[in-house]
Design an enzyme around this catalytic site. Structure first.
Site, short mmCIF file in Angstrom:
data_model
loop_
_atom_site.label_atom_id
_atom_site.label_comp_id
_atom_site.label_asym_id
_atom_site.label_seq_id
_atom_site.Cartn_x
_atom_site.Cartn_y
_atom_site.Cartn_z
N ASN A 122 -1.21 5.15 17.58
CA ASN A 122 -1.15 3.75 17.16
C ASN A 122 -1.04 2.79 18.34
O ASN A 122 -1.63 1.72 18.34
CB ASN A 122 0.05 3.51 16.22
CG ASN A 122 -0.12 4.16 14.86
OD1 ASN A 122 0.83 4.68 14.29
ND2 ASN A 122 -1.32 4.13 14.31
N ASN B 227 -4.87 1.38 18.13
CA ASN B 227 -4.83 0.18 17.28
C ASN B 227 -5.17 -1.08 18.06
O ASN B 227 -6.06 -1.84 17.66
CB ASN B 227 -3.48 0.07 16.57
CG ASN B 227 -3.31 1.12 15.48
OD1 ASN B 227 -3.83 2.23 15.60
ND2 ASN B 227 -2.59 0.80 14.42
N LYS C 11 2.86 10.13 16.14
CA LYS C 11 2.07 9.13 15.40
C LYS C 11 1.86 7.89 16.26
O LYS C 11 0.75 7.37 16.37
CB LYS C 11 2.80 8.80 14.09
CG LYS C 11 2.12 7.72 13.25
CD LYS C 11 1.57 8.26 11.96
CE LYS C 11 0.43 7.41 11.41
NZ LYS C 11 0.83 6.46 10.43
N ALA D 41 0.83 -1.20 0.00
CA ALA D 41 0.00 0.00 0.00
C ALA D 41 0.87 1.26 0.00
O ALA D 41 0.77 2.11 -0.90
CB ALA D 41 -0.93 -0.02 1.21
#
Ligand SMILES: NC(=O)C1=CN([C@@H]2O[C@H](COP(=O)(O)OP(=O)(O)OC[C@H]3O[C@@H](n4cnc5c(N)ncnc54)[C@H](OP(=O)(O)O)[C@@H]3O)[C@@H](O)[C@H]2O)C=CC1
Ligand SMILES: CC(C)(CO)C(=O)C(=O)O
Length: 328
Positions: A209, A213, A205, A10
């Site tokens: 996460n 997550n 970030k 991706a």
């Protein structure tokens, strides 16, 4: 400039398609399986907004076919890196720079970090320090990846949002190699700011996460739902405050308050985190880079991590039960 993207999924596929379309660098990708065959046959196809392009790209299964590069971009999931070290080796010459485009705590974190932990290898992402030894941290250009993208079909990348890939030397230096790469990325229509403190941006970030997550994987909830629910929001906040204490003890600056960061995650909306998506698709989840590594940094800095410990125990157990845990 010879650039190889190793792992053109991706994110690697998005970056490679943009660089290929701009045509300013000598670009190759290493890919495998049906994805490789599709890229060889039709180029790397990229859907971005209303437009679809097919960018011709040199694609190889084996790095030996490509030889030594000026830049190697590692766009693998964190747990795929150690198994790929032999395949990456032929791309590396004495001057090759390696750009790490993974979420989580990077294996090179303590290279040129200064302080008592300088040179420490993080076992959760680099057991035995093998990656450190085989790639060499002196090659590294760090990165924080903001775009979201998906592989829709072999050879076909769908860009979801975002164009920013922050870059930075572990030393903070604005070196020629990092500025030259940033220039080419900008020519390709990407944002590539060169940061003097890439670690602090990694933490911002990671802050989301490491908490959202695993909670999303455990509950099947979107970001909006986790933030709207007082119980899960409080748990995410507790994990984030533990992480903040660890980061700050390592010299990291958190430029926004935790509640603003939580609101920002909730504003993303009804979005399933990558860890939940991996679980639903039966793919390995990036638990160790996103959560175990933070727990390890807690141990190294003497900061308690009770909330992180509990969530990690549960999400790791879930991943093992579902066949989605890829220990290094
Ligand atoms: N996708 C996103 O929107 C975002 C991702 N990130 C981060 O970026 C990193 C990359 O994620 P993403 O792009 O989503 O992952 P993908 O799984 O889409 O891409 C990784 C690619 O690497 C390939 N690969 C793995 N091992 C090898 C190997 N030995 N040889 C050749 N190819 C190999 C995979 O192939 P195969 O499929 O066959 O395993 C896959 O095509 C992760 O750390 C992720 O957290 C960060 C921000 C957003
Ligand atoms: C959506 C977001 C920001 C969740 O924290 C993310 O990066 C992910 O899903 O991996």
């Amino acid at each position: 400039m010879r650039v190889t993207v190793f792992g053109a999924g991706a994110i690697g596929g998005y970056l490679a398609a943009k660089l290929a379309a701009a045509g300013t660098v000598d670009l190759s990708v290493v890919a495998r399986g049906a994805h490789l065959e599709a890229i060889k046959a039709d180029g790397l196809r990229l859907i971005e907004g209303e437009s679809e392009i097919a960018a011709p790209v040199r694609a190889a299964a084996r790095a030996e076919e490509l030889g030594v590069q000026d830049y190697v971009v590692l766009a693998l999931k964190a747990h795929s890196l150690a198994p790929a070290l032999d395949q990456i080796a032929p791309l590396l010459g004495p001057e090759t720079a390696v750009v790490t485009m993974q979420n989580g705590v990077p294996w090179w974190y303590f290279h040129k970090a200064g302080g008592a932990l300088e040179g420490t290898r993080i076992q959760a992402v680099d057991p035995g320090g093998t990656i450190w030894q085989r790639i060499g941290p002196q090659r590294v250009i760090g990165s924080v990846v903001y775009p979201a993208a998906e592989v829709d079909a072999p050879g076909l990348i769908r860009h979801v949002e975002g164009t920013r890939f922050s870059l930075g030397e572990p030393s903070g230096e604005k070196s020629e190699r990092v500025t030259a790469l940033a220039r080419e990325m900008v020519k390709a229509g990407l944002q590539a700011p060169v940061r003097e403190d890439i670690r602090s941006e990694i933490w911002i970030k990671l802050w989301g996460n490491l908490s959202f997550n695993p909670i999303s994987a455990l509950t099947g909830s979107t970001l909006a739902a986790i933030v709207a629910d007082e119980g899960t929001r409080t748990l995410a906040r507790a994990m984030m405050l533990e992480a903040q204490a660890i980061g700050e003890s390592l010299g990291v600056r958190f430029p926004i308050p935790v509640d603003k960061r939580i609101k920002g995650a909730g504003d993303v909306g009804e979005h399933k985190t990558s860890m939940l998506q991996d679980l639903e698709r039966g793919r390995p989840m990036e638990i160790d880079a996103l959560v175990s590594a933070v727990q390890e940094l807690g141990r190294l800095t003497g900061k308690p991590t009770p909330a992180i410990d509990s969530v990690l125990a549960l999400v790791r157990r879930l991943a093992i039960e579902r066949g989605c845990y890829a220990p290094l």
